[in-house]
Design a protein around this motif. Structure first.
Motif, PDB file in Angstrom:
ATOM      1  N   ALA A   1       0.820  -1.215   0.000  1.00 12.25           N
ATOM      2  CA  ALA A   1       0.000   0.000   0.000  1.00 12.25           C
ATOM      3  C   ALA A   1       0.855   1.266   0.000  1.00 12.25           C
ATOM      4  CB  ALA A   1      -0.932  -0.001   1.205  1.00 12.25           C
ATOM      5  N   GLY A   2       2.175   1.089   0.048  1.00  7.24           N
ATOM      6  CA  GLY A   2       3.084   2.232   0.008  1.00  7.24           C
ATOM      7  C   GLY A   2       3.651   2.654   1.335  1.00  7.24           C
ATOM      8  N   GLY A   3       3.357   1.902   2.405  1.00  9.74           N
ATOM      9  CA  GLY A   3       3.827   2.258   3.728  1.00  9.74           C
ATOM     10  C   GLY A   3       5.110   1.556   4.116  1.00  9.74           C
ATOM     11  N   SER A   4       5.504   1.760   5.362  1.00  9.43           N
ATOM     12  CA  SER A   4       6.721   1.161   5.916  1.00  9.43           C
ATOM     13  C   SER A   4       6.373   0.360   7.161  1.00  9.43           C
ATOM     14  CB  SER A   4       7.743   2.235   6.288  1.00  9.43           C
ATOM     15  OG  SER A   4       8.148   2.965   5.156  1.00  9.43           O
ATOM     16  N   PHE A   5       7.032  -0.792   7.310  1.00 11.66           N
ATOM     17  CA  PHE A   5       6.876  -1.611   8.513  1.00 11.66           C
ATOM     18  C   PHE A   5       8.262  -2.028   8.978  1.00 11.66           C
ATOM     19  CE2 PHE A   5       6.138  -4.967  11.402  1.00 11.66           C
ATOM     20  CZ  PHE A   5       4.852  -4.839  11.883  1.00 11.66           C
ATOM     21  N   THR A   6       8.613  -1.653  10.216  1.00  9.34           N
ATOM     22  CA  THR A   6       9.895  -2.029  10.816  1.00  9.34           C
ATOM     23  C   THR A   6       9.673  -2.376  12.279  1.00  9.34           C
ATOM     24  OG1 THR A   6      10.530   0.174  11.662  1.00  9.34           O
ATOM     25  CG2 THR A   6      11.047  -0.308   9.338  1.00  9.34           C
ATOM     26  N   ASP A   7      10.751  -2.842  12.922  1.00 12.69           N
ATOM     27  CA  ASP A   7      10.697  -2.901  14.373  1.00 12.69           C
ATOM     28  C   ASP A   7      10.989  -1.500  14.917  1.00 12.69           C
ATOM     29  OD1 ASP A   7      13.496  -2.527  14.418  1.00 12.69           O
ATOM     30  OD2 ASP A   7      13.910  -4.646  14.745  1.00 12.69           O
ATOM     31  N   LEU A   8      11.023  -1.367  16.221  1.00  9.86           N
ATOM     32  CA  LEU A   8      11.176  -0.044  16.824  1.00  9.86           C
ATOM     33  C   LEU A   8      12.602   0.472  16.776  1.00  9.86           C
ATOM     34  CD1 LEU A   8       8.739  -0.587  19.792  1.00  9.86           C
ATOM     35  CD2 LEU A   8       8.380   0.900  17.809  1.00  9.86           C
ATOM     36  N   ASN A   9      13.514  -0.347  16.238  1.00  4.51           N
ATOM     37  CA  ASN A   9      14.874   0.107  15.985  1.00  4.51           C
ATOM     38  C   ASN A   9      15.096   0.439  14.512  1.00  4.51           C
ATOM     39  OD1 ASN A   9      15.876  -0.204  18.692  1.00  4.51           O
ATOM     40  ND2 ASN A   9      15.852  -2.413  18.356  1.00  4.51           N
ATOM     41  N   GLY A  10      14.047   0.305  13.710  1.00  6.50           N
ATOM     42  CA  GLY A  10      14.134   0.647  12.302  1.00  6.50           C
ATOM     43  C   GLY A  10      14.515  -0.482  11.380  1.00  6.50           C
ATOM     44  N   ASN A  11      14.601  -1.711  11.900  1.00  6.00           N
ATOM     45  CA  ASN A  11      14.940  -2.854  11.058  1.00  6.00           C
ATOM     46  C   ASN A  11      13.698  -3.327  10.307  1.00  6.00           C
ATOM     47  OD1 ASN A  11      17.690  -3.121  12.123  1.00  6.00           O
ATOM     48  ND2 ASN A  11      16.662  -3.730  14.016  1.00  6.00           N
ATOM     49  N   PRO A  12      13.761  -3.453   8.991  1.00  3.93           N
ATOM     50  CA  PRO A  12      12.578  -3.800   8.204  1.00  3.93           C
ATOM     51  C   PRO A  12      12.023  -5.180   8.545  1.00  3.93           C
ATOM     52  CG  PRO A  12      14.325  -2.922   6.791  1.00  3.93           C
ATOM     53  CD  PRO A  12      14.937  -3.183   8.138  1.00  3.93           C
ATOM     54  N   GLY A  13      10.716  -5.301   8.427  1.00  2.00           N
ATOM     55  CA  GLY A  13      10.076  -6.592   8.573  1.00  2.00           C
ATOM     56  C   GLY A  13       9.580  -6.898   9.966  1.00  2.00           C
ATOM     57  N   PRO A  14       9.060  -8.128  10.164  1.00  2.00           N
ATOM     58  CA  PRO A  14       8.414  -8.514  11.415  1.00  2.00           C
ATOM     59  C   PRO A  14       9.308  -9.319  12.346  1.00  2.00           C
ATOM     60  CG  PRO A  14       7.879 -10.112   9.750  1.00  2.00           C
ATOM     61  CD  PRO A  14       8.853  -9.144   9.108  1.00  2.00           C
ATOM     62  N   TRP A  15      10.617  -9.131  12.252  1.00  2.00           N
ATOM     63  CA  TRP A  15      11.539 -10.060  12.919  1.00  2.00           C
ATOM     64  C   TRP A  15      12.013  -9.580  14.290  1.00  2.00           C
ATOM     65  CZ3 TRP A  15      10.507 -13.634   9.682  1.00  2.00           C
ATOM     66  CH2 TRP A  15      10.388 -13.360   8.322  1.00  2.00           C
ATOM     67  N   GLY A  16      11.643  -8.360  14.701  1.00  2.00           N
ATOM     68  CA  GLY A  16      12.256  -7.769  15.891  1.00  2.00           C
ATOM     69  C   GLY A  16      11.467  -7.847  17.172  1.00  2.00           C
ATOM     70  N   GLY A  17      10.321  -8.522  17.177  1.00  2.00           N
ATOM     71  CA  GLY A  17       9.546  -8.650  18.406  1.00  2.00           C
ATOM     72  C   GLY A  17       8.730  -7.425  18.761  1.00  2.00           C
ATOM     73  N   CYS A  18       8.632  -6.467  17.851  1.00  2.00           N
ATOM     74  CA  CYS A  18       7.849  -5.251  18.042  1.00  2.00           C
ATOM     75  C   CYS A  18       7.577  -4.678  16.658  1.00  2.00           C
ATOM     76  CB  CYS A  18       8.579  -4.234  18.921  1.00  2.00           C
ATOM     77  SG  CYS A  18      10.286  -3.890  18.401  1.00  2.00           S
ATOM     78  N   GLY A  19       6.667  -3.717  16.566  1.00  2.00           N
ATOM     79  CA  GLY A  19       6.313  -3.243  15.238  1.00  2.00           C
ATOM     80  C   GLY A  19       5.972  -1.769  15.190  1.00  2.00           C
ATOM     81  N   LEU A  20       6.360  -1.143  14.091  1.00  2.00           N
ATOM     82  CA  LEU A  20       5.981   0.233  13.785  1.00  2.00           C
ATOM     83  C   LEU A  20       5.573   0.286  12.325  1.00  2.00           C
ATOM     84  CD1 LEU A  20       5.784   3.322  14.263  1.00  2.00           C
ATOM     85  CD2 LEU A  20       8.216   3.451  13.645  1.00  2.00           C
ATOM     86  N   ALA A  21       4.352   0.710  12.082  1.00  2.00           N
ATOM     87  CA  ALA A  21       3.863   0.888  10.720  1.00  2.00           C
ATOM     88  C   ALA A  21       3.470   2.339  10.519  1.00  2.00           C
ATOM     89  CB  ALA A  21       2.661  -0.004  10.453  1.00  2.00           C
TER      90      ALA A  21
END
Length: 259
Positions: free
Chosen positions: A225-245
Motif C-alpha cells: 500500500a506504500g507504507g513502511s513496517f519495521t521494528d522499533l529500531n528501524g529494522n525492516p520486517g516482522p523479525w524484531g519482536g515489536c512493530g511500527l507501521a
C-alpha cells in the motif's frame, strides 16, 4: 500477474474456511476457553481455525512449513506459512467484533503474500508482492488501497494498543510525548490499526511486544500500500519482536521520537 498470485488466491480460500469456523463459534454459549502459560486466552475456535488452515496448506503445498500460534512453529524450509488463527482472542471471547485471521507467506527472508480477514467486521485486506494491496472479499470484488500522504506529525493520526508494554520497554514517557505531538490518538488495537494505516485512515501504528504471527500478514499489505513496517529500531520486517507501521513519510520522525 505477480509471481505469488496463485499463493494469494489459495490464502483467500484458506480464510474463507477460517471465517466460516470462527463466525460459527463467535458468541457461542459453549465456547471453550483455556489459559495459556503466558496468561492469554485460547479457545476451541482458535485451534479449529488453525487446524483447518493447516489441512488446506497440506493439500495445496505439502512441502511448505508452517508457523502457527496454537499448533506448532516450524523453521522455514524456503516457503513458510505464518498463521494467527484469531488475532484478538480477548475481543473474540468478550463479543467484541474486532478480531481477524492472519495468514502470511514467507519465501526466503521476504513476506510475499498475505490475507487479514475480519469477518465480524465484514472486512478483508490482502496483498501479494508486486501486485498492490486491496480491501474486499476477493480479487474480483476489491479496491486497491494506499497509505496517506500526511507528512507532519501535527497532522497525523496515531493508534496504540496500550501503554503497559511501553513501560516495560522503558520508553513510555516518549510514547506519551509522541501522543501530545500528533493530531489524533485512538486505540483501534491489534491487526485493525495496521490495516487502517494501509488504507490511509490512520498514519501511525505501533506496539512494543509482538510475535511473528502477529505481524507477518501485516507486512505485505502495508508495504504494497506504500507504507513502511519495521521494528522499533528501524529494522525492516516482522523479525524484531515489536512493530511500527507508518505511511512511510512519517517513519523516520516517529523512530526518532521513540528512541
Amino acid at each position: 500477474m505477480t509471481e505469488f498470485y496463485d499463493d494469494l488466491i489459495h490464502a483467500l480460500e484458506y480464510t474463507d474456511v477460517a471465517d466460516e469456523i470462527s463466525m460459527n463459534r463467535f458468541g457461542a454459549l459453549d465456547l471453550h476457553i483455556d489459559t495459556k502459560p503466558d496468561n492469554t486466552p485460547v479457545t476451541d475456535a482458535d485451534r479449529a481455525v488453525e487446524r483447518a488452515i493447516r489441512n488446506k496448506i497440506a493439500s495445496h503445498n505439502p512441502s511448505d512449513s508452517i508457523y502457527g500460534e496454537e499448533l506448532g512453529k516450524q523453521e522455514s524450509t524456503g516457503r513458510r506459512w505464518i498463521i494467527d488463527p484469531i488475532d484478538g482472542t480477548k475481543n473474540f471471547v468478550r463479543g467484541v467484533p474486532v478480531w481477524a485471521t492472519l495468514i502470511g507467506l514467507q519465501v526466503g527472508e521476504d513476506l510475499v503474500a498475505s490475507v487479514v480477514s475480519a469477518p465480524a467486521l465484514g472486512m478483508r485486506w490482502f496483498a501479494a508482492q508486486g501486485a498492490g494491496a486491496f480491501m474486499g472479499t476477493d480479487m474480483n470484488n476489491a479496491q486497491q488501497i494506499h497509505v496517506s500522504k500526511v507528512s507532519r506529525l501535527e497532522d497525523a493520526s496515531l493508534s496504540l494498543s496500550s501503554l503497559s508494554g511501553w513501560k516495560e520497554r522503558g520508553n513510555r514517557d516518549k510514547v506519551i510525548d509522541l501522543t501530545d505531538q500528533v493530531w489524533r490518538l485512538r486505540g483501534y488495537g491489534d491487526f485493525w490499526q495496521y490495516m487502517l494505516v494501509a488504507q490511509g485512515a490512520v498514519d501511525i501504528a505501533a506496539e512494543p511486544e509482538l510475535d511473528l504471527y502477529d505481524m507477518a500478514a501485516l507486512v505485505p499489505i502495508i508495504t504494497e500500500a506504500g507504507g513502511s513496517f519495521t521494528d522499533l529500531n528501524g529494522n525492516p520486517g516482522p523479525w524484531g519482536g515489536c512493530g511500527l507501521a507508518t505511511n512511510g513519510l512519517l517513519h523516520a520522525q516517529v523512530l526518532e521520537k521513540l528512541q
